[in-house]
Design a protein around this motif. Structure first.
Motif, PDB file in Angstrom:
ATOM      1  N   PRO A  38       0.828  -1.206   0.000  1.00 23.64           N
ATOM      2  CA  PRO A  38       0.000   0.000   0.000  1.00 23.64           C
ATOM      3  C   PRO A  38       0.863   1.257   0.000  1.00 23.64           C
ATOM      4  CG  PRO A  38       0.099  -0.927   2.193  1.00 23.64           C
ATOM      5  CD  PRO A  38       0.819  -1.893   1.293  1.00 23.64           C
ATOM      6  N   SER A  54      -1.969   1.064   8.275  1.00 26.09           N
ATOM      7  CA  SER A  54      -3.074   1.235   7.332  1.00 26.09           C
ATOM      8  C   SER A  54      -4.172   0.222   7.638  1.00 26.09           C
ATOM      9  CB  SER A  54      -2.571   1.051   5.902  1.00 26.09           C
ATOM     10  OG  SER A  54      -3.654   1.109   5.016  1.00 26.09           O
ATOM     11  N   TRP A  91      -5.924  -1.174   4.653  1.00 22.56           N
ATOM     12  CA  TRP A  91      -5.243  -2.240   3.921  1.00 22.56           C
ATOM     13  C   TRP A  91      -5.265  -3.535   4.719  1.00 22.56           C
ATOM     14  CZ3 TRP A  91      -0.737  -5.192   4.727  1.00 22.56           C
ATOM     15  CH2 TRP A  91      -0.268  -5.863   3.592  1.00 22.56           C
TER      16      TRP A  91
END
Length: 966
Positions: free
Chosen positions: A554, A580, A583
């Motif tokens: 990501p 994240s 993600w």
RNA sequence: GCCCGGGUGGCGGAAUGGCAGACGCGGGGGGCUUAAACCCCCCUUCUCUUACAAGGGAGUAUGGGUUCGAGUCCCAUCCCGGGCACCA
């Protein structure tokens, strides 16, 4: 002017006021080199045809021998190249070009190892995203390398960070994850076959229950326990300074990180691990079938560290305590046991009386860094657990101690101590007043050497000894009711007898132990391949299907690892990918409907991409396979046509790189390759059949009286001393580096001399395998050589050719053929330094003839240009064009020699008297021994040197020399 | 400590057990040039005899050995570089 030179006129920028218009200098070289680099690129000269697949051109492949030449690919670091870097690249290019000229279809390419810590550390330092940074660095390195004129197939230049590339790195990870090692067949097999074998009962389940009585969880446990990639909770090398854990191989002997030199701590964590130990035997055995330098093989052998011995089980109140020993025959001498502070049985073995002392000892041991703990000069420390174990061979109760000289990472983490025959155990026994029973009879010399009276049999008294007796001697005091070794002399006999007894009595087994540990495969970093793994609601790993690859890294704003104090060994690592949530938390349909999963947030280590990149060079654009099987078989299949299991292993024909990868990269790559071979994806069982370690180009550095490095180029030499800005400076020798102010870049060499001169200098300065100092001063020699070559072919003022089609003198012709013979074999043997010396010798002779006749014979010029082509391809192409050829000389045949011309009419015998040359005798070639001898003995100089004496013996070696012995 | 490499001119380095120092750098001398640079030619391991020509001796880290003959093979020692290192 030849057709191909008509459109570019190198004279335009080459002239200056004082030198001839067409003097071969850096400016002219630049013109020529850029012209040919552009043309090679435009014509795809170095694009090697494949037999199949997307780059397949089967018609171009047929009937040609193939050659796969490989360099260890570079990290695209931000500082660019210095002149030390391209040494290997130039060498492989010369070799590849030479082989092309002898008819081979040569694959030569260069990619970039662009994931990993160096790139990420650099990115952190500059604050620029690693991808941006990496791509800029790759572009800069490509530019620097293009100017070298390397004949690479640009289509095959992959970077490990390319999504198309790491898609397959992830795929290979899944191949490993979805495999198990069949110890009986000695190969990896798909995990589905293990499940089948459990189900049909051909392999017993771990818990002994039938497969259909296993619940989902038990099945999973049984399977996961055998996978070649597995999660393990184990002590790992935690490096807070880097914010990640490291493989054993990445930790230095000082207990610091290889990269960055930060402290490394042992910490227990759940991590991906690769079961490389299952391949220990094959990794070791197959070394014998590889054409590698012996020292490298030895380093791998040492790293794998196979030792034969036995497991011996001692009974204790806390259960069986197993040890590994290479000397089971010394079991009668085991008078105590020692376990590592990290041993799982420490608590169970420690009595309440001793608990405080043991706990204290363990705390001290765990806080010690590796260097302290591994210092073998340090006095032994340890504490008694309070428990006794039973020596199985004689029933003796022997104390169990805890000491940090026993390492958890080797064997079972416990030893039987045999102090009379092991120096460490001896020291420990002396320190803590433990018994030292004698079990072997030292020879009399041993007593003499230790200032002791001879002791025999029952009279052997170790209390007088100053050290252990480490050696072979007849066994004494080694018997029990059921077994006796007494009287045996040979260790291997003793071992054999003891091993049989251990097995018979069910308290041990002959076994093999390795130093090699399983490979820690996860890193808490950002700039690496994400794992194609998600975790389900039971927190169990699930592999993603091929269709979901690649798992893209990501785009994070903040990709830095969590900043920690380098000495903070308490805080757990938090990988950047954990930041994240979007993600990390996903809903996927893995065949049983959409469910919530959590992605693996660690990434793969630096080594992942370099474990298989050479395979992707073969078929870089293939969307269906990581490499088409037919393509792999063509380039890397076993040369003997076998299956790779015996005979030729297959693999890259020549792999050139530095010795620093002797263990890490070369071992990991061999492991992955073998797994892929076992699973039927490859025909070669080894990745690199022939390995060559090039030396390093090092440099001098200079320090002023205050110890500060000064710019090397500003230092001048006066009678062996060195001066900078009026001060004497001290010279040292080592690596090129910014901090030492001694970097020389290829760009400087291009500007001053041109790439061909630079190539030639690097190849001429010594044998490829040798390290040597860089000396800019010496480069001029190769420039002068090329200037002389040029001048022999081209009029420097007019540009007219000096080559004419008239015969050469017989002497020059003979020299040419002798040189062709030598240069061919030098090129084949990678001895480019001596090949260049021969080319210079030939050119020096040609210069004489050209000066005498005013022209250069074509019969010399042509082959000379062809022989120069691998080494300085741009100039060779230019001269070739000026001879009227329109095609590149890349595929022209390398000159061959006429064996007839190698034979001289006469031979000059050196005549030695007692090994000293005193005379010379010229005779027609082929003169028989008797005649030579007669001529020698009547030679006036010989007679004078003999001074009336008659030689006792006359040695005549035909075609070599004569030696008279007085 | 153990295991590998390696020690050859001022420097980088050549030498299938057979003429040590190829080739290059540096240095010296000469030529070309008004001059210099470039370029070309010669010399360049050390040392002794010698005006020169020429010739002698020593020499591949050190000491031994094998051999008609050793830089090369064997043994020992010293030094340099690298790997592993309390591995049972």
């Amino acid at each position: 002017m030849s057709p191909n030179t008509a459109d570019h006129n190198p004279s335009q920028s080459a002239h200056s006021a004082d030198i001839p218009r067409l003097r071969y200098n850096a400016a002219l070289a630049l013109d020529i080199e850029q012209h040919w680099q552009d043309r090679w690129e435009a014509e795809g000269t170095f694009e090697a045809p494949n037999p199949a697949g997307p780059l397949g051109e089967p018609d171009k492949v047929s009937g040609r021998a193939k050659l796969f030449v490989l360099d260890m690919f570079p990290y695209p670091s931000g500082s660019g190249l210095h002149v030390g870097h391209p040494l290997g690249y130039i060498a492989t290019d010369v070799y590849a070009r030479f082989k092309r000229m002898t008819g081979y279809n040569v694959l030569h390419a260069l990619g970039y190892d662009s994931f990993g810590l160096p790139a990420e550390q650099h990115a952190i330092a500059t604050g620029v995203h690693p991808r941006v940074n990496t791509e800029a660095n790759v572009a800069n390195m490509r530019r620097q390398l293009r100017r070298l004129g390397l004949g690479h197939d640009a289509r095959r230049s992959v970077s490990t960070t390319d999504e198309d590339f790491y898609r397959w790195t992830q795929w290979i990870f899944l191949q490993v994850f979805n495999s198990w090692y069949d110890e009986i067949e000695q190969r990896a097999r798909p995990i589905a076959e293990l499940e089948q074998a459990y189900a049909d009962g051909s392999i017993a389940t771990p818990n002994g229950q039938p497969w259909n009585e296993h619940n989902k969880h038990e099945r999973r446990q049984a399977i996961d326990a055998r996978r070649l990639a597995y999660l393990s909770e184990a002590p790992v090398n935690w490096c807070p300074g880097l914010g990640t854990i490291l493989a054993n191989e990445e930790v230095t002997a000082d207990g610091r990180s290889d990269i960055g030199n930060y402290p490394v701590f042992k910490k227990s964590m759940r991590q991906w691990t690769m079961r490389i130990t299952t391949y220990a035997d094959r990794l070791l055995q197959d070394l014998d079938r590889l054409d590698w330098p012996e020292p490298i093989k030895l380093m791998q052998r040492n790293w794998i560290g196979r030792s034969e011995g036995a497991r011996v089980d001692f009974t204790t109140p806390a259960g069986i305590l197993s040890v590994f020993t290479t000397r089971p025959d010394t079991l009668f001498g085991a008078s105590f046991m020692v376990i590592s502070p990290e041993h799982p049985l420490v608590d169970a073995l420690t009595t309440s009386d001793n608990k405080a002392a043991v706990d204290a000892y363990r705390i001290v041991a765990s806080s010690k860094n590796q260097i302290d703990r591994q210092d073998d000069t340090r006095e032994k420390t340890g504490v008694f657990t309070g428990t006794f174990a039973t020596n199985p061979v004689n029933g003796q109760e022997i104390p169990v101690w805890v000491a940090d000289y026993v390492l958890m990472g080797y064997g079972t983490g416990a030893i039987m101590a045999v102090p009379c025959g092991d120096q460490r155990d001896f020291q420990f026994a002396r320190r803590f007043n433990l018994a030292v029973p004698a079990i072997q009879q030292p020879p009399s010399q041993w007593f003499t050497a230790h200032d002791l009276e001879q002791q025999n049999g029952d009279g052997v008294d170790t209390s007088t000894w100053s050290e252990a007796f480490v050696g072979d001697g007849a066994y004494i005091n080694s018997s029990s009711a059921s077994l006796s070794l007494n009287g045996l002399v040979e260790v291997h006999e003793g071992v054999k007898v003891m091993n049989a007894w251990l097995e018979e009595n069910d308290c041990g087994l002959a076994t093999v132990n390795f130093k090699l540990r399983d490979w820690l495969f996860s890193r808490q970093r950002y700039w690496g391949e994400p794992f194609p793994i998600v975790y389900d609601e039971d927190d169990q790993p699930v592999s993603l299907p091929d269709s979901m690859l690649p798992v893209l890294l990501p785009q994070l704003e903040d990709f830095k690892p969590q900043a920690l104090d380098p000495n903070d060994d308490i805080t757990d690592p938090i990988p950047p990918l954990a930041r994240s949530t979007q993600w990390r938390e996903v809903v996927l349909d893995l065949g049983d409907g959409p469910k919530k999963y959590r992605r693996e947030i660690n990434v793969m280590p630096q080594w992942a991409g370099s474990c298989w990149y050479e395979l992707r060079y073969l078929d870089p654009t293939n969307k269906e396979f990581f490499v088409d099987p037919a393509v792999e078989k063509y380039w890397m299949g076993p040369a003997d046509g076998g299956d790779g299991k015996t005979g030729h292993t297959g693999g890259v024909d020549l792999y050139v790189g530095g010795v620093e990868h002797a263990v890490l990269h070369l071992l990991y790559a061999r492991f992955w390759h073998k797994v892929l071979f076992d699973l039927g994806h490859l025909s070669s069982s080894e990745p690199f059949h022939r390995l060559f370690n090039q030396g390093y180009i090092q440099a001098f550095a200079y320090r002023d009286p205050r110890g500060q490095p000064v710019t090397s180029t500003d230092v001048e030499e006066r009678d062996g001393t060195y001066w900078h800005a009026g001060e004497e400076v001290q010279r040292e020798y080592g690596k090129m580096g910014k901090s030492l102010k001694n970097i020389v870049t290829p760009d400087e060499m291009y500007d001053e001399y041109g790439a061909d001169t630079f190539r030639l200098y690097e190849m001429s300065s010594g044998p490829l395998e040798a390290s040597r100092p860089w000396n800019t001063r010496d480069v001029i020699g190769m420039q002068r050589f090329l200037q002389r070559v040029w001048r022999n072919m081209v009029d420097e003022d007019t540009g007219a050719s000096r080559v004419v089609d008239t015969p050469a003198t017989p002497e020059l012709r003979k020299l040419l053929h002798r040189m062709i013979e030598g240069i061919r074999s030098d090129m084949d043997g990678l001895r480019f330094n001596t090949a260049i010396a021969k080319l210079i010798e030939l050119n020096n002779a040609l210069t004489q003839e050209a000066a005498a006749t005013g022209s250069t014979p074509l019969e010399i010029a042509s082959p000379m240009i062809q022989m120069l082509a691998p080494l300085c391809p741009h100039m060779a192409e230019e001269l070739w064009g000026r001879l009227g050829h329109s095609q590149t000389l890349t595929f022209e045949p390398f000159p061959s020699f006429d064996a007839q011309l190698l034979i001289d009419d006469t031979f000059e015998y050196p005549v030695q008297i007692n090994g000293k040359v005193r005379s010379r005798l010229v005779v027609p070639t082929g003169t028989d021994l008797a005649t030579v001898q007669a001529l020698v003995l009547s030679d006036p100089k010989v007679l004078a040197a003999l001074g009336g004496q008659t030689p006792k013996k006359v040695v005549v070696v035909p075609g070599r020399m004569v030696n008279l012995v007085l």
